[in-house]
Motif scaffolding. Sequence first.
Motif, short mmCIF file in Angstrom:
data_model
loop_
_atom_site.label_atom_id
_atom_site.label_comp_id
_atom_site.label_asym_id
_atom_site.label_seq_id
_atom_site.Cartn_x
_atom_site.Cartn_y
_atom_site.Cartn_z
N ALA A 140 16.08 -20.70 40.13
CA ALA A 140 14.92 -21.58 40.11
C ALA A 140 14.00 -21.26 38.94
CB ALA A 140 14.15 -21.45 41.42
N PRO A 141 13.32 -22.27 38.39
CA PRO A 141 12.42 -22.04 37.26
C PRO A 141 11.33 -21.03 37.55
CG PRO A 141 12.84 -24.39 37.53
CD PRO A 141 13.42 -23.71 38.73
N GLU A 142 10.86 -20.96 38.80
CA GLU A 142 9.81 -19.99 39.11
C GLU A 142 10.29 -18.55 38.94
OE1 GLU A 142 10.31 -22.42 42.64
OE2 GLU A 142 10.62 -23.17 40.60
N ALA A 143 11.59 -18.32 39.13
CA ALA A 143 12.13 -16.96 39.02
C ALA A 143 12.30 -16.53 37.58
CB ALA A 143 13.46 -16.87 39.77
N PRO B 29 16.29 -23.62 30.22
CA PRO B 29 14.97 -23.83 30.80
C PRO B 29 14.69 -25.27 31.18
CG PRO B 29 14.83 -23.48 28.42
CD PRO B 29 16.23 -23.17 28.82
N GLU B 30 14.00 -25.42 32.31
CA GLU B 30 13.51 -26.72 32.78
C GLU B 30 14.63 -27.75 32.90
OE1 GLU B 30 10.56 -27.15 33.97
OE2 GLU B 30 9.87 -25.16 33.41
N SER B 31 15.76 -27.33 33.43
CA SER B 31 16.85 -28.27 33.67
C SER B 31 16.65 -28.96 35.02
CB SER B 31 18.20 -27.55 33.64
OG SER B 31 18.46 -27.02 32.36
N ASP B 32 17.10 -30.18 35.09
CA ASP B 32 16.96 -30.98 36.31
C ASP B 32 18.25 -31.77 36.48
OD1 ASP B 32 16.18 -32.61 38.39
OD2 ASP B 32 14.17 -32.93 37.62
N ALA B 33 18.89 -31.65 37.64
CA ALA B 33 20.20 -32.28 37.79
C ALA B 33 20.39 -32.85 39.18
CB ALA B 33 21.30 -31.26 37.50
#
Length: 397
Positions: free
Chosen positions: A307-310, A282-286
């Motif tokens: 995507a986080p929204e999905a 969750p909430e990964s950013d790369a």
Amino acid sequence: MSSSRRRTIPLATVVLAGLAAAGLGDVSAATPAGFADSTAWRLLPSDGVEAAWVAPASGAEAAVRFAFGGGGWFILRQDVDLALPANWEFSFRVAGDAPPNNLEFKLVDPSGENVWWSVRRDFVFRRDGETVRVKKRHVSFAWGPRGGGEVDRLGAIEIAVSAGAGGSGTLEFSDLRWRELPARTGPPPSPAAAATSSAPDGAARLAADGDPATAWHAAETDPAAAITLTFPGGREFSALFLDWGDGTPDLAYRVETFSAGSRTAVDSVAPGPRGVHRSWCPESDADSLRISVTSGVAVLHEVELVAPEAVPDRSAFFELVASRAPRGTFPRSMSGEQSYWTIVGADGGENVALFGEDGELEPAPGGFSVAPWIEIDGERQDWARTVESVPTLADGG
């Protein structure tokens, strides 16, 4: 709220440092008027909350400090005048020695009547602190005559703590910032792919071309094969699907992300079967993602970042996994289908279990459930394809 339902928020000392603004990767960008002045913050306690300002320690950075206690909530508020870009992020650091309580971040429009918020219920305050990030997609309309829509201009920013577990303790807020993020107006661009080696007709780019029929093949002479995907403008994701296809099942690997020069371990998989591997992250950013194969031949058909929204939470992640599997592979409830349940236990007893038509058992109210999987002559029997369920009552009804 009646006195019998009242909860107590902690008696605490709170520190709030000034708010800074940053452009993309530039923390020295111009600061909107009033943001850097920590004295602009106001303390707004609810009825029943006692609050007193506390002078900052000698030599400490500009900050507002106070002690509070009682039953209810408190709000830290700063009036601002800020037009928000198409995409953005606020962040602040919070540390404390206190029981879990609700942590709220609110954005108020210039009228003061419309509020958007992000709520973290039963937030666990860590003594060593952590950075809380609130992105545009985390914020939803809370109340006001506008009735919905997106916030585009701010009249105030609020940080609130409301009663959760109650109790007493200390809290510290600091390093409050905001920054513009790249606008998301369509599907993300394809990543650039590079590998330590590639076999003929097995280029690295084939692992991210959207076609599971193609694959990156590492050279058989490469004992430490790895592939790196680089994302233009960065990529946010909360789930990772890796399609390793079929073949010798001695596959092991690790996944790491890189962002702003820092490395984060996402997953590490011990030797086991191939197929589609799924990771909840969750909430990964790369800025980039590296997959390093530590055992087995590297044959990677597809890398998919969800995507986080999905997949906003773990339940949504498992529902996505179930939706891509043959019907019957997972419990009926994970596929969005209703099933029949009956109570198992003594008549009038408090500790009763639930038993489902597909053989699921929930031993206690609100607890876990156990689902049986049966194999006969090597063939798995499941509720959708091989078993016909006929619910009946004990008296035959």
